[in-house]
Write a protein that holds these residues in place. Structure first.
Motif, short mmCIF file in Angstrom:
data_model
loop_
_atom_site.label_atom_id
_atom_site.label_comp_id
_atom_site.label_asym_id
_atom_site.label_seq_id
_atom_site.Cartn_x
_atom_site.Cartn_y
_atom_site.Cartn_z
N GLY A 172 0.70 -1.26 -0.03
CA GLY A 172 -0.03 -0.15 0.04
C GLY A 172 0.86 1.38 0.00
N PHE A 173 2.01 1.20 0.81
CA PHE A 173 2.58 2.50 0.95
C PHE A 173 3.64 2.35 -0.38
N LEU A 174 4.09 1.41 -0.71
CA LEU A 174 4.78 1.47 -2.11
C LEU A 174 4.05 2.24 -3.48
N ASP A 175 2.62 1.77 -3.42
CA ASP A 175 1.85 2.26 -4.36
C ASP A 175 1.58 3.81 -4.23
N LYS A 176 1.54 4.39 -3.06
CA LYS A 176 1.42 5.57 -2.65
C LYS A 176 2.74 6.36 -3.14
N TYR A 177 3.83 5.91 -2.96
CA TYR A 177 4.98 6.54 -3.20
C TYR A 177 5.20 6.52 -4.88
N SER A 178 4.68 5.28 -5.48
CA SER A 178 5.09 5.19 -6.94
C SER A 178 3.99 6.26 -7.58
N ARG A 179 2.96 6.67 -6.87
CA ARG A 179 2.06 7.52 -7.62
C ARG A 179 2.50 9.05 -7.86
N LEU A 187 8.78 -6.64 -3.31
CA LEU A 187 9.24 -6.32 -4.67
C LEU A 187 8.98 -7.33 -5.77
N GLN A 188 8.98 -8.65 -5.21
CA GLN A 188 8.98 -9.72 -6.24
C GLN A 188 7.66 -9.81 -6.78
N GLY A 189 6.49 -9.17 -6.26
CA GLY A 189 5.32 -8.94 -6.93
C GLY A 189 5.10 -7.59 -7.49
N LYS A 190 6.04 -6.59 -7.67
CA LYS A 190 5.81 -5.32 -8.26
C LYS A 190 6.63 -5.34 -9.63
N LYS A 191 6.36 -4.43 -10.32
CA LYS A 191 7.20 -3.97 -11.67
C LYS A 191 8.04 -2.78 -11.08
N VAL A 192 9.30 -3.59 -10.90
CA VAL A 192 10.36 -2.49 -10.46
C VAL A 192 11.52 -2.59 -11.52
N ASN A 193 12.45 -1.75 -11.64
CA ASN A 193 13.72 -1.60 -12.46
C ASN A 193 14.88 -1.45 -11.66
N ASN A 194 15.83 -1.98 -12.29
CA ASN A 194 17.37 -1.81 -11.40
C ASN A 194 17.38 -1.93 -10.11
N LEU A 195 16.88 -3.00 -9.58
CA LEU A 195 16.85 -3.24 -8.07
C LEU A 195 18.38 -3.72 -7.73
N LEU A 196 18.74 -2.93 -6.79
CA LEU A 196 20.19 -3.12 -6.17
C LEU A 196 19.79 -3.45 -4.51
N PHE A 197 20.51 -4.38 -4.09
CA PHE A 197 20.23 -4.78 -2.54
C PHE A 197 21.73 -5.41 -1.95
N ILE A 242 24.10 -2.89 8.37
CA ILE A 242 23.07 -2.19 7.72
C ILE A 242 22.64 -2.59 6.48
N LYS A 243 21.17 -2.78 6.28
CA LYS A 243 20.64 -3.36 4.95
C LYS A 243 20.44 -2.16 4.25
N TYR A 244 20.32 -2.12 2.75
CA TYR A 244 20.00 -1.17 1.89
C TYR A 244 19.53 -1.89 0.82
N LEU A 245 18.53 -0.92 -0.06
CA LEU A 245 18.07 -1.37 -1.29
C LEU A 245 17.41 -0.16 -2.09
N GLN A 246 17.69 -0.24 -3.18
CA GLN A 246 16.93 0.72 -4.22
C GLN A 246 16.18 0.25 -5.28
N PHE A 247 15.61 0.92 -5.97
CA PHE A 247 14.84 0.53 -7.06
C PHE A 247 14.14 1.60 -7.78
N LYS A 248 13.95 1.49 -9.24
CA LYS A 248 13.09 2.39 -9.77
C LYS A 248 11.73 1.96 -10.12
N VAL A 249 10.68 3.06 -9.97
CA VAL A 249 9.49 2.75 -10.38
C VAL A 249 9.18 2.82 -11.79
N SER A 250 8.50 2.05 -12.45
CA SER A 250 8.02 1.86 -13.97
C SER A 250 7.28 3.16 -14.35
#
Length: 218
Positions: free
Chosen positions: A137-144, A169-179, A210-218
């Motif tokens: 739900g929150f990821l959808d808000k950010y993506s919009r 994120l496995q169920g999301k359409k994301v690009n350039n996932l780094l983690f 420390i854990k880190y990840l980043q990705f781009k929204v479609s």
């Protein structure tokens, strides 16, 4: 409530670098942050759950060519970040005091270039899954509110939240996932700009990776 907190709330209410309920512009800033707050067209970076604004301030110091907005509901915490911005004359910093659940009321679609989620409450109990700041739900808000190709970052000490986010994120359409599950023993350090929060320093001193990840929204 203590006198110190009341004094901080009163100070925040008078500050030009804070937007909160009761202000004339609160609820009317969507699509207008560049015009009304920053008076420029620079990219906007949003930190959700910013706490005392350490990361927002740290990024603003390094990147005067960008605008930074930290958002949190705790007025005493925002007082700290807004005070630092004033003392350092950082005109590219603002704070929004609101609940993250209503973030779309304050930003227009495609208004934000990046979102940072730094050391959020991991909400480990199953009943609180929807409150995790990386839940679907929150990821959808950010993506919009993000522009196409906008970047979302997560920085956390909590392995459970990190693994949960990767599963989401496995169920999301994301690009350039780094983690990475160990940021400071990886080649991704440059993405976090060498900024350390107070909590992060404490975790590192205790030997917590420390854990880190980043990705781009479609």
């Amino acid at each position: 409530m203590g006198r110190s907190k009341l004094a901080k709330f009163a100070a925040v209410a008078e500050r030009d670098n804070v937007v909160q309920e009761g202000d004339e512009l609160y609820g009317h800033m969507a699509g207008k942050w560049n015009e009304l707050q920053f008076a420029n067209e620079n990219p906007i970076v949003l930190e959700v759950g910013c706490g005392r604004g350490e990361y927002t301030i740290g990024m603003a110091r390094l990147h005067p060519e960008k605008n930074f907005i930290g958002t949190d509901i705790k007025g005493a915490r925002i007082w700290k970040g807004s005070t630092m911005a004033i003392e350092e004359e950082l005109d590219n910093v603002a704070f929004l005091r609101t609940y993250i659940e209503g973030i779309e009321e304050h930003f227009e679609e495609n208004e934000i270039d990046e979102v940072w989620i730094t050391f959020p409450d991991p909400r480990p109990k199953d009943r609180d899954i929807k409150k995790r700041l990386t839940s679907p739900g929150f990821l959808d808000k950010y993506s919009r509110i993000l522009k196409p190709g906008g970047i979302i970052h997560l920085k956390t000490d909590n392995l459970g939240l990190y693994e949960y986010t990767l599963e989401v994120l496995q169920g999301k359409k994301v690009n350039n996932l780094l983690f990475t599950a160990d940021l400071y023993n990886s080649d991704l350090q440059e993405h976090t700009m060498g900024i350390y929060t107070t909590y992060e320093k404490r975790y590192l001193a205790e030997g917590v990776p420390i854990k880190y990840l980043q990705f781009k929204v479609s």
